[in-house]
Every structure is written in structure tokens, then in C-alpha cells.
Design a protein around this motif. Structure first.
Motif, PDB file in Angstrom:
ATOM      1  N   VAL A 189      41.649  44.246  29.627  1.00  0.00           N
ATOM      2  CA  VAL A 189      40.422  43.692  29.055  1.00  0.00           C
ATOM      3  C   VAL A 189      39.254  44.323  29.806  1.00  0.00           C
ATOM      4  CG1 VAL A 189      39.057  41.617  28.693  1.00  0.00           C
ATOM      5  CG2 VAL A 189      41.543  41.527  28.427  1.00  0.00           C
ATOM      6  N   VAL A 190      38.371  45.017  29.084  1.00  0.00           N
ATOM      7  CA  VAL A 190      37.310  45.779  29.743  1.00  0.00           C
ATOM      8  C   VAL A 190      35.936  45.253  29.332  1.00  0.00           C
ATOM      9  CG1 VAL A 190      37.276  47.550  27.944  1.00  0.00           C
ATOM     10  CG2 VAL A 190      36.434  48.107  30.213  1.00  0.00           C
ATOM     11  N   GLY A 191      35.030  45.215  30.294  1.00  0.00           N
ATOM     12  CA  GLY A 191      33.663  44.770  30.057  1.00  0.00           C
ATOM     13  C   GLY A 191      32.743  45.327  31.120  1.00  0.00           C
ATOM     14  N   PRO A 192      31.519  44.819  31.213  1.00  0.00           N
ATOM     15  CA  PRO A 192      30.564  45.332  32.201  1.00  0.00           C
ATOM     16  C   PRO A 192      31.062  45.202  33.632  1.00  0.00           C
ATOM     17  CG  PRO A 192      29.455  43.953  30.572  1.00  0.00           C
ATOM     18  CD  PRO A 192      30.919  43.780  30.339  1.00  0.00           C
ATOM     19  N   HIS A 193      31.944  44.235  33.881  1.00  0.00           N
ATOM     20  CA  HIS A 193      32.408  43.981  35.238  1.00  0.00           C
ATOM     21  C   HIS A 193      33.376  45.037  35.754  1.00  0.00           C
ATOM     22  CE1 HIS A 193      35.502  42.452  32.589  1.00  0.00           C
ATOM     23  NE2 HIS A 193      36.334  42.280  33.587  1.00  0.00           N
ATOM     24  N   ASN A 194      34.071  45.756  34.856  1.00  0.00           N
ATOM     25  CA  ASN A 194      35.147  46.621  35.340  1.00  0.00           C
ATOM     26  C   ASN A 194      35.233  47.992  34.689  1.00  0.00           C
ATOM     27  OD1 ASN A 194      36.044  45.757  32.817  1.00  0.00           O
ATOM     28  ND2 ASN A 194      38.146  45.379  33.487  1.00  0.00           N
TER      29      ASN A 194
END
Length: 325
Positions: free
Chosen positions: A148-153
């Protein structure tokens, strides 16, 4: 048997991890699907052309009868997989292989151990996950990783791509983080730059579409409205091949992404009978399947990269190899 069709089955809701984005975090729910119930479900699924069965949760490896469940699926016969955070995989991989597990899908969200363990709020989970991957491969279980990818990673994805390649992982799904609020990236161009190092690099290449879209239109939709890429055509072909059963609630869905919505009656069909048995091929389910086949490509806002890519390949007539969903 149409070998490419898939049935997802949520076998429990309990979980032993505390992921910040998951509604099952540290759940101690007591529900467990029983092997005899699964046998009845799979007998119907086989008549509907299902050749792949995937167990989801919660954390399936917390189910004390997960090995009998795998045996029931493998005896169908079907290819059987399960999704896991990997914590219990190192000590269970050999028995899972003996039971007939064909594929394991491990959830990993960073190329760096400290980051992943923080996101999942579980010490040593990264290390256990890769230990489990090694054990699974040693016992000839196919390995896929879901991220799961987003701004955090997102900036750690090139590192993760190389780590997965080196670990011998066969497939990788890299899909957008979905929260109730719109996801905002501070620098759109940096996301695209980092992603090219993943999709054009020398690591493991993710399945399906880029998590933020392949075309300018898909990217505008994602970055400006928070809607990840979905089927490019007029219809969603995933609904032809995929079903997701939540036995606890009794709902069957025509896609594996729909069960995560807040109002299941709008997206799935109640298929549990008064005696507790299930009738999968119900008129209501056929209606739901047709509705999302015809409208999902324009209506759904929670698609995954692999599902969007699967639908596009099916529409083009491209052969779909085993475990391509």
C-alpha cells in the motif's frame, strides 16, 4: 473448469498487527469459517468456474484450522493462496506447502525495516516477513508481495523493488493508499520521478497500472480527486472472473475491492440462507455483477493497480496466466 476465475474468502477478521490504515488492526473477533462450510461453498464455486481460491482476513494464519481449509481448497482441485502480514509465516510455511498452498501474498509497505514495522506498529514484522518469504520459496510456494503506497512511503519504493527482486519474489502489487480523506502529495512531479525508478528500473516491476495512473487523464484524476486508476474501457472485466465472499456477514461481492465499502448491501448480495448455508449464484448477485460490470469503470473510486490492469488485459484478449489477479 475456467481456471482463471477467482474466489476470495474472508476466513476470519482477527489480526495480530496494528496497521494504521486497516480496520482490522489488532482485532480479536471470534468468527472463524469452518472447513465443512468451506467445502459446501467451494462445491458451488467450482460449478461457477472458479479455479483459484484466496483466503483473506484479518490474518488468515491466526485461524487454528487454516491447514484444513487449505486442504479443502486444494482437493477441489483449485490453486489456493492466502494473504498474510508474514509474522507467523516462517514457522508455518512447510505445513502450508504440505497442505497444498500454491501461493502466499505477503504485505510489505517499505523497503526499510524500521519504516515498515512503524507503519504496521509491530516489532520485527519486516524481518519475519522476509524470513517467511525465504521459507515459502524453500518449500516451493509461489510468493507475491502486496504494498500500500502513499505520501508516507512512496520514496522507499525503488529500494523495496530491489529488495523483492533479490528475495526471489515473483509478483508485486503496488496500489494506492485509500483513506476516508483525499490523499495529498506535496510534489506530484517527485512522485512521478520516483515511480519511474520503479517501473523502468532493475528491480521487480509491479503488476498492472502505476498506482497514480498511466495516462495524463488517470494522473489528473488521482492527484486532483484522489481516485486511483481503474478499467480503461466501458466495462469492468474483473467482475467476469472475481468473487469475494464474507461468510460472517453473508455477502458475496463481484470484485475483491468492493467489500471494503461501508454499506455492503449496496455493493454485494446477501447469499446466506436461513439454515446457515450459502447460495452463491443468486439472482441478486447476478444483478450486482452486471451493474458493476457496466458501471464500475466510471463509478468505482477504490480500484487497485492489479485489478485495473487485469480488466484492460481481459478487454484486449491478452492471455491471463495463473495468479494474474
Amino acid at each position: 473448469m475456467e481456471d482463471r476465475k477467482y474466489l476470495f474468502v474472508r476466513v476470519l477478521e482477527a489480526c495480530n498487527a496494528d496497521c494504521f490504515f486497516c480496520g482490522f488492526a489488532l482485532s480479536r473477533d471470534r468468527y472463524r469459517l469452518q472447513p465443512d462450510e468451506l467445502a459446501g461453498i467451494l462445491a458451488q464455486a467450482a460449478e461457477m468456474g472458479v479455479g483459484h481460491v484466496r483466503f483473506t482476513g484479518g490474518e488468515p494464519l491466526m485461524h487454528r484450522e487454516i491447514l484444513p481449509l487449505v486442504r479443502v481448497g486444494a482437493a477441489l482441485p483449485a490453486k489456493v493462496s492466502l494473504i498474510t502480514n508474514g509474522l507467523l509465516l516462517p514457522r508455518m510455511a512447510e505445513e502450508l506447502a504440505e497442505a497444498g498452498l500454491d501461493q502466499v501474498i505477503v504485505s510489505i509497505d517499505s523497503g526499510f525495516a524500521e519504516q515498515h514495522n512503524e507503519y504496521r506498529n509491530t516489532p520485527n514484522l519486516f524481518e519475519k516477513a522476509f524470513e517467511g518469504i525465504a521459507e515459502a520459496r524453500r518449500h516451493r510456494i509461489r510468493v507475491r508481495v502486496n504494498t500500500v503506497v502513499g505520501p508516507h512511503n512512496y520514496q522507499s519504493m525503488p529500494e523495496l523493488a530491489k529488495t523483492l527482486r533479490d528475495a526471489g519474489v515473483e509478483q508485486w502489487e503496488l496500489s494506492a493508499l485509500k483513506l476516508s480523506d483525499q490523499i495529498t502529495y506535496p510534489d506530484r512531479e517527485d512522485v512521478v520521478r520516483v515511480a519511474e525508478a520503479v517501473y523502468e528500473g532493475d528491480g521487480l516491476i509491479p503488476m498492472g497500472k502505476r498506482w497514480f495512473g498511466d495516462t495524463p487523464e488517470e494522473r489528473d484524476q488521482y492527484f486532483e480527486r484522489g481516485i486511483p486508476p481503474r478499467s480503461s474501457g466501458d466495462v469492468c472485466r474483473v467482475t467476469d472472473d472475481v468473487m469475494y465472499l464474507d461468510p460472517k456477514e453473508g455477502y458475496l461481492f463481484p470484485c475483491s475491492l468492493l467489500p471494503h465499502r461501508s454499506t455492503p448491501v449496496l455493493y454485494g448480495a446477501q447469499v446466506r440462507n436461513d439454515d446457515g448455508s450459502f447460495t452463491l449464484d443468486s439472482p441478486t448477485f447476478r444483478e450486482r455483477r452486471l451493474f458493476f460490470r457496466e458501471n464500475g469503470a466510471n463509478l468505482c473510486t477504490g480500484c487497485s493497480s492489479s485489478a485495473a490492469g487485469y480488466s484492460d488485459r481481459a478487454a484486449s484478449g491478452t492471455p491471463q496466466p495463473s495468479w494474474s489477479y
